[in-house]
Design a protein around this motif. Structure first.
Motif, PDB file in Angstrom:
ATOM      1  N   HIS A  65       1.220   8.856  10.713  1.00 23.80           N
ATOM      2  CA  HIS A  65       1.434   9.855   9.799  1.00 23.80           C
ATOM      3  C   HIS A  65       1.258   9.152   8.236  1.00 23.80           C
ATOM      4  O   HIS A  65       0.862   9.855   7.505  1.00 23.80           O
ATOM      5  CB  HIS A  65       2.895  10.390   9.938  1.00 23.80           C
ATOM      6  N   CYS A  66       1.412   7.994   8.287  1.00 28.34           N
ATOM      7  CA  CYS A  66       1.437   7.244   6.838  1.00 28.34           C
ATOM      8  C   CYS A  66       0.124   7.594   6.286  1.00 28.34           C
ATOM      9  O   CYS A  66      -1.087   7.355   6.626  1.00 28.34           O
ATOM     10  CB  CYS A  66       1.777   5.914   6.996  1.00 28.34           C
ATOM     11  N   PRO A  67       0.231   8.037   5.083  1.00 32.97           N
ATOM     12  CA  PRO A  67      -0.988   8.319   4.039  1.00 32.97           C
ATOM     13  C   PRO A  67      -1.972   7.129   3.761  1.00 32.97           C
ATOM     14  O   PRO A  67      -3.044   7.084   3.531  1.00 32.97           O
ATOM     15  CB  PRO A  67      -0.732   9.009   3.041  1.00 32.97           C
ATOM     16  N   TYR A 109       0.916  -1.318  -0.023  1.00 36.48           N
ATOM     17  CA  TYR A 109       0.075   0.053   0.129  1.00 36.48           C
ATOM     18  C   TYR A 109       0.966   1.217  -0.079  1.00 36.48           C
ATOM     19  O   TYR A 109       0.191   2.561   0.070  1.00 36.48           O
ATOM     20  CB  TYR A 109      -0.805  -0.028   1.164  1.00 36.48           C
ATOM     21  N   CYS A 110       2.189   1.026   0.004  1.00 38.28           N
ATOM     22  CA  CYS A 110       2.991   2.244   0.293  1.00 38.28           C
ATOM     23  C   CYS A 110       3.117   3.028  -1.072  1.00 38.28           C
ATOM     24  O   CYS A 110       3.440   2.318  -2.408  1.00 38.28           O
ATOM     25  CB  CYS A 110       4.465   1.617   0.460  1.00 38.28           C
ATOM     26  N   ILE A 111       2.863   4.303  -1.067  1.00 40.90           N
ATOM     27  CA  ILE A 111       2.668   5.413  -2.226  1.00 40.90           C
ATOM     28  C   ILE A 111       4.173   5.926  -2.311  1.00 40.90           C
ATOM     29  O   ILE A 111       4.392   6.710  -3.153  1.00 40.90           O
ATOM     30  CB  ILE A 111       1.585   6.274  -2.224  1.00 40.90           C
ATOM     31  N   LYS A 112       5.064   5.451  -1.540  1.00 39.08           N
ATOM     32  CA  LYS A 112       6.599   5.866  -1.587  1.00 39.08           C
ATOM     33  C   LYS A 112       6.466   7.507  -1.347  1.00 39.08           C
ATOM     34  O   LYS A 112       7.241   8.214  -2.153  1.00 39.08           O
ATOM     35  CB  LYS A 112       7.267   5.804  -2.971  1.00 39.08           C
ATOM     36  N   CYS A 113       6.138   7.958  -0.464  1.00 43.05           N
ATOM     37  CA  CYS A 113       5.837   9.627  -0.139  1.00 43.05           C
ATOM     38  C   CYS A 113       7.062   9.704   0.490  1.00 43.05           C
ATOM     39  O   CYS A 113       7.689  10.884   0.532  1.00 43.05           O
ATOM     40  CB  CYS A 113       4.824   9.848   0.523  1.00 43.05           C
ATOM     41  N   GLY A 114       7.779   9.047   1.406  1.00 36.78           N
ATOM     42  CA  GLY A 114       8.926   9.284   2.168  1.00 36.78           C
ATOM     43  C   GLY A 114       8.702  10.051   3.570  1.00 36.78           C
ATOM     44  O   GLY A 114       9.521  10.204   4.249  1.00 36.78           O
ATOM     45  N   ALA A 115       7.172  10.344   3.814  1.00 33.80           N
ATOM     46  CA  ALA A 115       7.087  11.049   4.826  1.00 33.80           C
ATOM     47  C   ALA A 115       7.511  10.375   6.251  1.00 33.80           C
ATOM     48  O   ALA A 115       7.690  10.875   7.239  1.00 33.80           O
ATOM     49  CB  ALA A 115       5.564  11.510   4.948  1.00 33.80           C
ATOM     50  N   CYS A 116       7.158   8.961   6.161  1.00 37.06           N
ATOM     51  CA  CYS A 116       7.332   8.080   7.585  1.00 37.06           C
ATOM     52  C   CYS A 116       8.817   8.112   7.662  1.00 37.06           C
ATOM     53  O   CYS A 116       9.365   8.115   9.192  1.00 37.06           O
ATOM     54  CB  CYS A 116       7.061   6.805   7.341  1.00 37.06           C
ATOM     55  N   MET A 117       9.773   8.464   6.775  1.00 36.94           N
ATOM     56  CA  MET A 117      11.258   8.859   7.100  1.00 36.94           C
ATOM     57  C   MET A 117      11.292  10.364   7.792  1.00 36.94           C
ATOM     58  O   MET A 117      11.916  10.407   8.882  1.00 36.94           O
ATOM     59  CB  MET A 117      12.197   8.524   5.914  1.00 36.94           C
ATOM     60  N   GLY A 162      11.495   3.087   8.873  1.00 37.99           N
ATOM     61  CA  GLY A 162      10.749   1.809   9.193  1.00 37.99           C
ATOM     62  C   GLY A 162      10.282   1.113   7.819  1.00 37.99           C
ATOM     63  O   GLY A 162      10.424  -0.147   7.793  1.00 37.99           O
ATOM     64  N   ILE A 163       9.588   1.776   6.919  1.00 40.26           N
ATOM     65  CA  ILE A 163       9.177   1.002   5.892  1.00 40.26           C
ATOM     66  C   ILE A 163      10.125   0.478   4.800  1.00 40.26           C
ATOM     67  O   ILE A 163      10.087  -0.626   4.500  1.00 40.26           O
ATOM     68  CB  ILE A 163       8.151   1.879   5.108  1.00 40.26           C
ATOM     69  N   GLY A 164      11.204   1.148   5.091  1.00 40.81           N
ATOM     70  CA  GLY A 164      12.527   0.524   4.207  1.00 40.81           C
ATOM     71  C   GLY A 164      13.027  -0.624   4.590  1.00 40.81           C
ATOM     72  O   GLY A 164      13.064  -1.554   3.808  1.00 40.81           O
TER      73      GLY A 164
HETATM   74  S1  SF4 Z   1       4.520   7.268   4.843  1.00 36.23           S
HETATM   75 FE1  SF4 Z   1       6.020   5.630   4.472  1.00 36.23          FE
HETATM   76  S2  SF4 Z   1       5.149   3.844   4.325  1.00 36.23           S
HETATM   77 FE2  SF4 Z   1       3.446   5.354   4.363  1.00 36.23          FE
HETATM   78  S3  SF4 Z   1       3.228   5.804   2.139  1.00 36.23           S
HETATM   79 FE3  SF4 Z   1       4.685   7.106   2.799  1.00 36.23          FE
HETATM   80  S4  SF4 Z   1       6.679   6.013   2.331  1.00 36.23           S
HETATM   81 FE4  SF4 Z   1       5.140   4.525   2.458  1.00 36.23          FE
END
Ligand code: SF4
Ligand code: SF4
Length: 690
Positions: A377-379, A316-324, A346-348
């Protein structure tokens, strides 16, 4: 719990790297501000829920959507290759470029290309690859790996980039960001014109039309996908959604969560190669854009996890990078330490474990403090911390964990050890702290053997938790006083054990089940009307984890409340009595991200007449249970920043709702000899009621 030596070394290096620290701090501050502005006025949670629904639906229908996408993309004139492995994808791309006899490739940013190590493969075939995204180009020149999936050079300051460019161009270049961008633009322009091939990734793919969607800001993706005669797009199958409407929801969320922009500068919808029908309405491919579009869909073990109820979340990850960007640990050590390239954070860790196996990330797993900030935070609503706990569970416990955990699960062992330690601590006691150089950043509180006096039965059971029981009995006593004043019959039980937080953090779900079993049996026996917690971790674990591992948990989770929430719910009569003052309210990570507590403590403090300050973007104090013992250096760095934030506000008191945060904040302030007025919310309320 034993931390890998090499990981420790990498952490130390990252902490000593002043430029990295500065770059991370700047990036996080910018992101926080921009993100807040970007979502202002939006029903953000609703939008996030829609993204989640779309991803769930798309992944559940993935084979069907993939087939449809391939059919539609081919109908539009693209050539599609579905690669099961990265090797077959590399071979397809390499052979294609060699067949065309092309020697220069320009690339738009694609973490998938980093994942399959496309650049080095093409270079081994004698093909020159030029990254055209500024961040990627910087990383390429520095011969490094990206440290963030949407901001590859996030670890570099302007000074670092100026030095890099100076070396590359052989002349002194000043650290002026505008100038650096201009220089990159000038240098890269020639490659766009010379290259015979442009390679890009895709943020979304649309099945109903065979369209790929690329979002970018710099304009390089547009040039790389439209100037060369051959465009190769690489993507993974879980990027496919069914309709353009679904894509537009993701497009609405992606730039906001990723970079804090309302929309990105460029959004390209590409359906087949460039074409014209301007002469006699006959369609000819390759007008101003590429004559050929090849789409390479790379599965590489991804769809294997589609059936796993927990692990399909990774898709489901949209690779937004926000969780980093928002991860408190990432923000201290950066991406090169936290995770295996190209996917940090974490998702990495979760993605890498799927792609390269669990062994690859085994030692890095400990870097997650389990603050759960990424989850909230993850969308796409991905329970990242749960995935990491699952990885820890599969990794198993080390010897130290096995020695350490029984202390929490057995009151007999705990009491015996506490009696022994309370004697040992005597020569070192000073002002309620054990004055030993155990940690560079904080002093530890003295163990208390004080017994609770009070009823053994009542209608409100106080779940005190380990820290209140063993270090801060006054917090429990304050809560009991308040509840009595409100007409309840509060009581507690000596038989209750730890909620299981240390076991959960270590991924030891078997021990967690044992803890749950003991506590739930006591709940059954005592049958209270309500169970109140004074710690958000215990609250979250008992309400959210117990029901998943023990059927009785489902019944009891309905009766478990956070102390502040309970007072508000019961309209507890609060009134201004004291002389007020300024309070710095520290939001514990687990209050916000696990137990769902935010406004209630603030509301109480305001009713009591205090001026309350809360951080716009609450930061971690660095406690995080076992994590602060595993990584005292990271924990200290977080604590130092927190203390700086407190000092900037000059409050009369610091108040929080977590005994762990209290331990850290009191100990941190005591260590540097600062005025120490850190209280649990129950203590403040009790003081006001006296
Ligand atoms: S916040 Fe992290 S896990 Fe969630 S969609 Fe973005 S990159 Fe993927
Ligand atoms: S739980 Fe916290 S520390 Fe762990 S990856 Fe998520 S944000 Fe980072």
């Amino acid at each position: 719990m034993l931390v890998n030596f090499f990981l420790k070394r990498r952490v130390k290096k990252a902490l000593e790297n002043k430029n990295l620290q500065k770059a991370l701090e700047n990036a996080v501050n910018h992101y926080n501000r921009n993100f807040k502005n970007a979502i202002e006025g939006l029903e953000w949670d609703k939008l996030k829920r829609r993204v989640r629904e779309i991803k769930e639906r798309s992944v559940s229908r993935l084979p069907e959507l993939l087939e449809r996408f391939v059919k539609e993309a081919e109908r539009a004139g693209a050539k599609v290759y579905v690669a099961k492995s990265k090797e077959s994808a590399l071979k397809y791309i390499g052979d294609l470029i060699l067949r065309k006899n092309e020697k220069i490739v320009v690339k738009a940013k694609s973490m998938l290309s980093e994942e399959i190590e496309l650049n080095s493969y093409l270079e081994s075939l004698g093909i020159k690859v030029v990254e055209t995204d500024l961040g990627e180009w910087i990383v390429q020149l520095a011969k490094e790996k990206p440290s963030h999936i949407t901001a590859p050079a996030l670890h570099k300051t302007r000074e670092d980039v100026a030095e890099l460019f100076s070396n590359y161009f052989g002349k002194k270049i000043e650290p002026d960001i505008k100038e650096l961008v201009k220089i990159a633009r000038r240098e890269l322009r020639k490659y766009f014109l010379e290259a015979g091939v442009g390679i890009s990734g895709a943020n979304i793919a649309i099945a109903e039309s065979g369209t790929i969607v690329i979002v970018s800001n710099e304009g390089n993706a547009r040039l790389a996908t439209s100037l060369p005669p051959l465009h190769i797009c690489i993507l993974t199958p879980e990027k496919i959604v069914e309709t353009i409407e679904e894509a537009s929801v993701i497009l609405k969320v992606l730039p906001k969560i990723s970079t804090g922009q309302k929309v990105t500068t460029y959004v390209s919808f590409i359906t087949g190669p460039s074409r014209t029908a301007d002469i006699e309405k006959e369609i000819v491919l390759g007008a101003h854009g590429p004559e050929e579009l090849h789409i390479v869909i790379i599965d590489d073990k991804r769809t294997e996890i589609r059936e796993d109820p927990l692990w399909k979340n990774v898709l489901y990850c949209i690779k937004c990078g926000a969780c980093m960007t928002i991860c408190p640990v990432y923000d201290i050590v950066g991406g090169h330490v936290f995770g295996s390239p190209p996917y940090p954070g974490g998702i990495g860790l979760a993605i890498t474990s799927v792609l390269k196996g669990r062994k690859e990330i085994k030692s890095i797993l400990d870097l997650c403090s389990d603050c759960k900030k990424c989850d909230s935070h993850c969308p796409s609503g991905i329970p990242i911390s749960k995935l990491l706990i699952d990885l820890k569970r599969r990794r198993g416990l080390d010897l130290l964990d096995r020695v350490f955990l029984p202390y929490f699960g057995s009151n007999r062992i705990r009491k015996t050890l506490n009696t022994f330690l309370s004697l040992l601590q005597l020569p070192f006691l000073k002002d309620g702290f054990i004055n030993l150089p155990l940690s560079s950043s904080k002093l530890f509180p003295a163990i208390s053997l004080r017994k609770y006096k009070g009823n053994e039965r009542g209608n409100v059971l106080l779940f005190l938790g380990c820290l209140i029981r063993d270090f801060y009995p006054e917090i429990g006593e304050s809560a009991i006083n308040i509840l009595k004043k409100a007409g309840f019959e509060p009581f507690t039980s000596d038989d209750l054990v730890c909620c299981g937080a240390p076991a959960l953090h270590l991924g030891d779900l078997k021990s967690l089940k044992n803890f749950a079993d003991k506590n739930l049996s006591i709940f059954e026996k005592l049958n209270p009307e309500y169970i109140l917690t004074l710690c958000p971790t215990g609250n979250g674990i008992m309400r959210k984890e117990y029901p998943e591992i023990d059927e009785r948990g489902r019944k009891w989770c309905e009766r478990i409340f956070d102390f502040s929430k309970f007072l508000i719910m019961k309209n507890f009569p609060l009134e201004r009595k004291g002389k007020g003052g300024k309070i710095y309210y520290h939001h514990p990570c687990h209050s916000l991200n696990f137990a769902g507590i935010r406004n209630e403590p603030l509301e109480i403090l305001r009713i009591l007449g205090f001026e309350v300050y809360e951080e716009d973007f609450p930061t971690c104090c660095g406690f995080a249970g076992a994590f602060s013992f595993q990584f005292p250096e990271i924990s200290s760095s977080m604590l130092r920043k927190k203390i700086e934030s407190i000092e900037r506000e000059s409050p009369d008191f610091v108040v929080t709702s977590c005994p762990g945060c209290i331990l850290n904040l009191r100990g941190g302030l005591a260590k540097i000899g600062k005025k120490n007025k850190v209280y649990h919310i129950a203590e403040i309320i009790n003081q006001e009621l006296l």
